[in-house]
Motif scaffolding. Structure first.
Motif, mmCIF file in Angstrom:
data_model
loop_
_atom_site.group_PDB
_atom_site.id
_atom_site.type_symbol
_atom_site.label_atom_id
_atom_site.label_comp_id
_atom_site.label_asym_id
_atom_site.label_seq_id
_atom_site.Cartn_x
_atom_site.Cartn_y
_atom_site.Cartn_z
ATOM 1 N N SER A 17 0.880 0.225 -3.908
ATOM 2 C CA SER A 17 1.673 0.773 -2.814
ATOM 3 C C SER A 17 1.139 2.130 -2.361
ATOM 4 O O SER A 17 1.141 2.432 -1.165
ATOM 5 C CB SER A 17 3.140 0.884 -3.209
ATOM 6 N N VAL A 18 0.649 2.937 -3.281
ATOM 7 C CA VAL A 18 0.078 4.235 -2.917
ATOM 8 C C VAL A 18 -1.249 4.033 -2.189
ATOM 9 O O VAL A 18 -1.544 4.725 -1.210
ATOM 10 C CB VAL A 18 -0.081 5.138 -4.157
ATOM 11 N N SER A 19 -2.024 3.062 -2.639
ATOM 12 C CA SER A 19 -3.281 2.753 -1.939
ATOM 13 C C SER A 19 -3.005 2.247 -0.527
ATOM 14 O O SER A 19 -3.696 2.615 0.422
ATOM 15 C CB SER A 19 -4.083 1.711 -2.719
ATOM 16 N N VAL A 20 -1.985 1.408 -0.384
ATOM 17 C CA VAL A 20 -1.595 0.908 0.943
ATOM 18 C C VAL A 20 -1.171 2.084 1.823
ATOM 19 O O VAL A 20 -1.539 2.164 3.001
ATOM 20 C CB VAL A 20 -0.468 -0.144 0.830
ATOM 21 N N MET A 75 -1.961 13.154 -1.932
ATOM 22 C CA MET A 75 -0.897 12.171 -2.172
ATOM 23 C C MET A 75 -1.441 11.003 -2.993
ATOM 24 O O MET A 75 -0.814 10.559 -3.954
ATOM 25 C CB MET A 75 -0.338 11.670 -0.825
ATOM 26 N N ALA A 76 -2.618 10.532 -2.632
ATOM 27 C CA ALA A 76 -3.213 9.396 -3.345
ATOM 28 C C ALA A 76 -3.516 9.744 -4.798
ATOM 29 O O ALA A 76 -3.559 8.864 -5.652
ATOM 30 C CB ALA A 76 -4.483 8.940 -2.633
ATOM 31 N N ALA A 143 5.689 2.736 1.997
ATOM 32 C CA ALA A 143 4.867 2.368 0.836
ATOM 33 C C ALA A 143 4.841 3.489 -0.201
ATOM 34 O O ALA A 143 4.757 3.227 -1.404
ATOM 35 C CB ALA A 143 3.450 2.014 1.281
ATOM 36 N N MET A 144 4.931 4.739 0.254
ATOM 37 C CA MET A 144 4.918 5.869 -0.680
ATOM 38 C C MET A 144 6.196 5.936 -1.519
ATOM 39 O O MET A 144 6.251 6.675 -2.494
ATOM 40 C CB MET A 144 4.759 7.199 0.078
ATOM 41 N N TYR A 145 7.217 5.169 -1.134
ATOM 42 C CA TYR A 145 8.503 5.219 -1.828
ATOM 43 C C TYR A 145 8.859 3.912 -2.534
ATOM 44 O O TYR A 145 9.985 3.743 -2.974
ATOM 45 C CB TYR A 145 9.606 5.635 -0.847
ATOM 46 N N TYR A 152 4.677 6.711 -10.083
ATOM 47 C CA TYR A 152 3.379 7.393 -10.023
ATOM 48 C C TYR A 152 3.551 8.876 -9.681
ATOM 49 O O TYR A 152 2.789 9.715 -10.156
ATOM 50 C CB TYR A 152 2.503 6.690 -8.986
ATOM 51 N N PHE A 153 4.545 9.205 -8.876
ATOM 52 C CA PHE A 153 4.742 10.589 -8.438
ATOM 53 C C PHE A 153 5.652 11.392 -9.359
ATOM 54 O O PHE A 153 5.871 12.564 -9.124
ATOM 55 C CB PHE A 153 5.314 10.621 -7.012
#
Length: 155
Positions: A17-20, A75-76, A143-145, A152-153
């Motif tokens: 999801s982070v890559s997306v 972010m990535a 995607a970041m959420y 990951y965060f």
């Protein structure tokens, strides 16, 4: 060499999801670059083109795009602050800037057909870039959420 300044800590790969989200942000940036180039090319084709103003505009956009790319890279890599900055900077302010002009044109049209009266190839190209830009942001921010991204965060 472990535990020294020269030790290399194995990096965890970001979840899908982070890559997306990162890819979506890069696509959005590329669409912004495409739209800026299209606008500049049209303006340069005019006899009274203000080259100084166009250069300044491109420079400002270039700096903004590079900053956004840098924040997206952070972010990535798992920086929570970068995710928050992107959410508000791109997801709120950037999205509003993309939507205001087309929305104003739509609301000021008397009939839906009025929107297509002066349609040019440049307007179509700009519309394609803008639509892709909006869609990329609409994919990237959620995607970041996703649950895997939230883990990951975490600190």
């Amino acid at each position: 060499m472990t535990g020294t300044a020269f030790s290399i800590r194995p990096r965890t790969h970001p979840p899908r999801s982070v890559s997306v989200a990162f890819i979506g942000l890069v696509i959005a940036l590329l669409c912004g670059v495409g739209e800026a180039i299209t606008y500049t090319a049209v303006q340069l084709d005019r006899t009274n083109a203000d080259i100084g103003s166009l250069t300044t505009g491109l420079a400002v956009r270039g700096v903004i795009y590079l900053v956004v790319l840098g924040v997206a890279v952070h972010m990535a890599r798992g920086a929570r602050w970068a995710r928050i900055v992107l959410t508000f900077g791109i997801g709120v302010i950037g999205m509003a800037s993309l939507i205001i002009e087309p929305l104003a044109a739509t609301l000021s049209a008397r009939e839906i057909g009025d929107l297509f009266d002066d349609l040019t190839a440049t307007a179509v190209i700009t519309g394609i870039f803008r639509t892709a830009h909006i869609l990329a942001v609409l994919v990237a921010i959620p995607a970041m959420y996703r649950p895997s991204a939230r883990r990951y965060f975490r600190p």
